[in-house]
Design a protein around this motif. Sequence first.
Motif, PDB file in Angstrom:
ATOM      1  N   PHE A 242      49.508  18.055   8.826  1.00 53.16           N
ATOM      2  CA  PHE A 242      48.983  16.858   9.257  1.00 53.16           C
ATOM      3  C   PHE A 242      48.015  17.062  10.313  1.00 53.16           C
ATOM      4  N   ILE A 243      48.033  18.112  11.105  1.00 58.20           N
ATOM      5  CA  ILE A 243      46.819  18.622  11.807  1.00 58.20           C
ATOM      6  C   ILE A 243      45.359  18.652  11.073  1.00 58.20           C
ATOM      7  N   VAL A 244      45.717  19.562   9.901  1.00 60.86           N
ATOM      8  CA  VAL A 244      44.189  19.668   9.119  1.00 60.86           C
ATOM      9  C   VAL A 244      43.893  18.296   8.636  1.00 60.86           C
ATOM     10  N   ALA A 245      44.725  17.445   8.005  1.00 57.75           N
ATOM     11  CA  ALA A 245      44.389  16.253   7.386  1.00 57.75           C
ATOM     12  C   ALA A 245      43.637  15.588   8.637  1.00 57.75           C
ATOM     13  N   SER A 246      44.189  15.599   9.920  1.00 59.37           N
ATOM     14  CA  SER A 246      43.598  14.803  11.183  1.00 59.37           C
ATOM     15  C   SER A 246      42.269  15.188  11.464  1.00 59.37           C
ATOM     16  N   ILE A 247      42.108  16.596  11.435  1.00 58.17           N
ATOM     17  CA  ILE A 247      40.661  17.006  11.704  1.00 58.17           C
ATOM     18  C   ILE A 247      39.693  16.408  10.579  1.00 58.17           C
ATOM     19  N   ASP A 301      45.173  17.466  -7.405  1.00 55.97           N
ATOM     20  CA  ASP A 301      46.438  17.715  -8.046  1.00 55.97           C
ATOM     21  C   ASP A 301      46.411  19.335  -8.694  1.00 55.97           C
ATOM     22  N   HIS A 302      45.310  19.878  -8.907  1.00 55.05           N
ATOM     23  CA  HIS A 302      45.692  21.068  -9.295  1.00 55.05           C
ATOM     24  C   HIS A 302      45.461  22.266  -8.589  1.00 55.05           C
ATOM     25  N   ILE A 303      44.544  22.203  -7.434  1.00 54.87           N
ATOM     26  CA  ILE A 303      44.235  23.189  -6.412  1.00 54.87           C
ATOM     27  C   ILE A 303      44.641  22.873  -5.088  1.00 54.87           C
ATOM     28  N   GLY A 304      45.178  21.544  -4.944  1.00 57.02           N
ATOM     29  CA  GLY A 304      45.706  21.184  -3.383  1.00 57.02           C
ATOM     30  C   GLY A 304      44.297  20.613  -2.766  1.00 57.02           C
ATOM     31  N   PRO A 305      44.522  19.977  -1.578  1.00 57.76           N
ATOM     32  CA  PRO A 305      43.606  19.273  -0.908  1.00 57.76           C
ATOM     33  C   PRO A 305      42.653  20.154   0.050  1.00 57.76           C
ATOM     34  N   ARG A 306      43.034  21.304   0.173  1.00 58.91           N
ATOM     35  CA  ARG A 306      42.321  21.947   1.370  1.00 58.91           C
ATOM     36  C   ARG A 306      41.172  22.433   0.993  1.00 58.91           C
ATOM     37  N   GLY A 351      39.906  11.269  -0.164  1.00 58.76           N
ATOM     38  CA  GLY A 351      41.023  11.126  -1.003  1.00 58.76           C
ATOM     39  C   GLY A 351      41.950  12.467  -0.480  1.00 58.76           C
ATOM     40  N   PRO A 352      41.374  13.690  -0.769  1.00 60.27           N
ATOM     41  CA  PRO A 352      42.347  14.944  -0.338  1.00 60.27           C
ATOM     42  C   PRO A 352      42.885  14.895   1.082  1.00 60.27           C
ATOM     43  N   SER A 353      41.986  14.265   2.098  1.00 52.95           N
ATOM     44  CA  SER A 353      42.693  14.137   3.421  1.00 52.95           C
ATOM     45  C   SER A 353      43.786  13.267   3.584  1.00 52.95           C
ATOM     46  N   THR A 354      43.987  12.218   2.753  1.00 44.02           N
ATOM     47  CA  THR A 354      44.966  11.373   2.714  1.00 44.02           C
ATOM     48  C   THR A 354      46.104  11.774   1.936  1.00 44.02           C
ATOM     49  N   VAL A 355      45.806  12.699   0.812  1.00 38.24           N
ATOM     50  CA  VAL A 355      46.846  13.417   0.147  1.00 38.24           C
ATOM     51  C   VAL A 355      47.644  14.479   1.038  1.00 38.24           C
ATOM     52  N   ALA A 356      46.647  15.282   2.012  1.00 37.96           N
ATOM     53  CA  ALA A 356      47.082  16.250   2.787  1.00 37.96           C
ATOM     54  C   ALA A 356      48.003  15.557   3.946  1.00 37.96           C
ATOM     55  N   ALA A 357      47.698  14.437   4.528  1.00 34.30           N
ATOM     56  CA  ALA A 357      48.454  13.598   5.414  1.00 34.30           C
ATOM     57  C   ALA A 357      49.838  13.281   4.685  1.00 34.30           C
ATOM     58  N   LEU A 358      49.824  12.695   3.469  1.00 28.37           N
ATOM     59  CA  LEU A 358      51.096  12.219   3.122  1.00 28.37           C
ATOM     60  C   LEU A 358      51.979  13.268   2.576  1.00 28.37           C
ATOM     61  N   ALA A 359      51.501  14.552   2.090  1.00 24.66           N
ATOM     62  CA  ALA A 359      52.330  15.513   1.865  1.00 24.66           C
ATOM     63  C   ALA A 359      52.770  16.437   2.995  1.00 24.66           C
ATOM     64  N   SER A 360      52.424  16.129   4.172  1.00 23.41           N
ATOM     65  CA  SER A 360      52.843  16.978   5.144  1.00 23.41           C
ATOM     66  C   SER A 360      54.115  16.163   5.950  1.00 23.41           C
ATOM     67  N   VAL A 361      54.677  15.138   5.538  1.00 22.61           N
ATOM     68  CA  VAL A 361      55.755  14.424   6.137  1.00 22.61           C
ATOM     69  C   VAL A 361      56.577  14.065   4.859  1.00 22.61           C
ATOM     70  N   PRO A 362      58.066  13.756   5.265  1.00 22.98           N
ATOM     71  CA  PRO A 362      58.899  13.134   4.203  1.00 22.98           C
ATOM     72  C   PRO A 362      58.478  11.854   3.722  1.00 22.98           C
ATOM     73  N   GLU A 363      58.698  11.444   2.500  1.00 21.02           N
ATOM     74  CA  GLU A 363      58.241  10.094   2.067  1.00 21.02           C
ATOM     75  C   GLU A 363      58.737   8.941   2.967  1.00 21.02           C
ATOM     76  N   ARG A 364      59.600   9.131   3.598  1.00 27.45           N
ATOM     77  CA  ARG A 364      60.334   7.870   4.493  1.00 27.45           C
ATOM     78  C   ARG A 364      59.293   7.645   5.694  1.00 27.45           C
ATOM     79  N   LEU A 365      58.505   8.624   6.077  1.00 27.92           N
ATOM     80  CA  LEU A 365      57.608   8.448   7.042  1.00 27.92           C
ATOM     81  C   LEU A 365      56.104   8.443   6.483  1.00 27.92           C
ATOM     82  N   GLY A 366      55.751   8.118   5.247  1.00 24.35           N
ATOM     83  CA  GLY A 366      54.446   7.945   4.673  1.00 24.35           C
ATOM     84  C   GLY A 366      53.763   6.910   5.464  1.00 24.35           C
TER      85      GLY A 366
END
Length: 479
Positions: A242-247, A301-306, A351-366
């Motif tokens: 989430f820190i990566v996505a936030s930065i 989807d293939h290489i990840g957001p970072r 888009g990748p920063s959004t994917v990174a933020a959502l991937a860092s938490v459980p679905e219920r906290l999306g």
Amino acid sequence: MDFTIVNTVIPAIQADLHASVEQSQWIISIFLMALCASMVVAGRLADLHGRRLLLYLGMAIFGLSSLGAGLAGSIEWLIPFRFIQGVSCAALYTASAAIVSNAFPEGERGRAIGILFGVNGIGLAIGPVVGGMLVSGFGWRSVFLVNIPLILLSFAICLRGVHESRSSDESEKVDWLGLVLLVISVSGLMLGITQGIKWGWTSSQTLSVFGVAVILLVIFVRVERVKPSPLIHVDLFFNRGFIVASIATFSLAFFYCAAFFLMPMYLKMIGHLDGFMIGTLLLPTTAVMALASPVVGRITDHIGPRPLLMAGFLLLALSAALQARFENSLSFAYIITAFAAMGLGWACILGPSTVAALASVPERLGGVAMGASWTLHNLGGAVGLSIATIIYQVFARNWLVHAVHARVPLSPDTAGAIVADPLSAAARLSTSGMSPEAVEQVVGQFFVHGYQASMWMLLAICLLASGTIGLCIRARSRT
């Protein structure tokens, strides 16, 4: 579209409603403040009570507030409706991204969010063009009233295609104390950031606003740590993903809010272009972002957001480096290259920063993750705009004072007033006895000097963001 379309009609609103410059600035500032303060709250409500429900409420309130703004008879009525628009847009941003994330499996999420933000980019791209056409043909009120048929169309589409989703934990409740603390503290931060230039950064007014906001944020964090159902899980900010996505999202907004404020001014000041040509030359940025976002989503989807985040900031750094070389004359090929690099970098981050933020938490906290991420995004935009404005004014003023000192002695205050309103700078300097040719050259030079300084600052921010994300990736790979 609403984010960029309103900017084009502010002069018309100011003339029709007899509003001052300060009042007109609040048309944008109050929207941004409401959007920023409401993001986390909207995300939390979406998780608890249903993302589709919040989407529909946001759409309805946005349509009604657009109607109110379009019918407003004074600036005092228009500004509150813009605030309500900002609150409803917070619901639309967070709920739509959370719905899309929930509707697709993890392996297809990047592509889906890429398409979502590609459409977002189309709206950003056509906003200035549509705004110019509407205000020319139907007046400024049509810019708000056009939202109503668009909202009705959206309802017709969503009623058949959007399914409800929410957090599976039924014991969680809304943290109303945290909500009040967060809204007031974030609003205070935004108020200080947006008004700091006018009030003075060291004035008692600015320091008091910032002080109260920081104290309330500290209290908010302490409250959230002990709440069984907190508004924001403070642990999010100890989550490396989430820190990566936030930065990334903070730095992206920092860049494009500052650049998008200065780029049209450069085209106007140096090229003396009309609104249609300015909008056309800005299209390489927004159109490339819109076209590239779905492709970036598939790559995510293939290489990840970072890796894409790092590449995006390097592209933004390239754009800033090219713009830092802009001169007192236009080169359309050079400008289009610089603006297109910005659009491609924007697509690689949004888009990748959004994917990174959502991937860092459980679905219920999306929804919570999206709300926190977009809050930081909007804060980044406000901070970037303020800092870029300060740097532009300082460097442009200093150049102006030293460049014309032998011919026209200018005090720093007088020079500051001239560079703060560059569109009227030629008229003010022409009364000093300088020839029209000399005045035009001086105005172009001081503006370019300030513009270049701001772009060097944005280049440094991009390199810092890319390097920090790279260090986080390396640290994670070691663990």
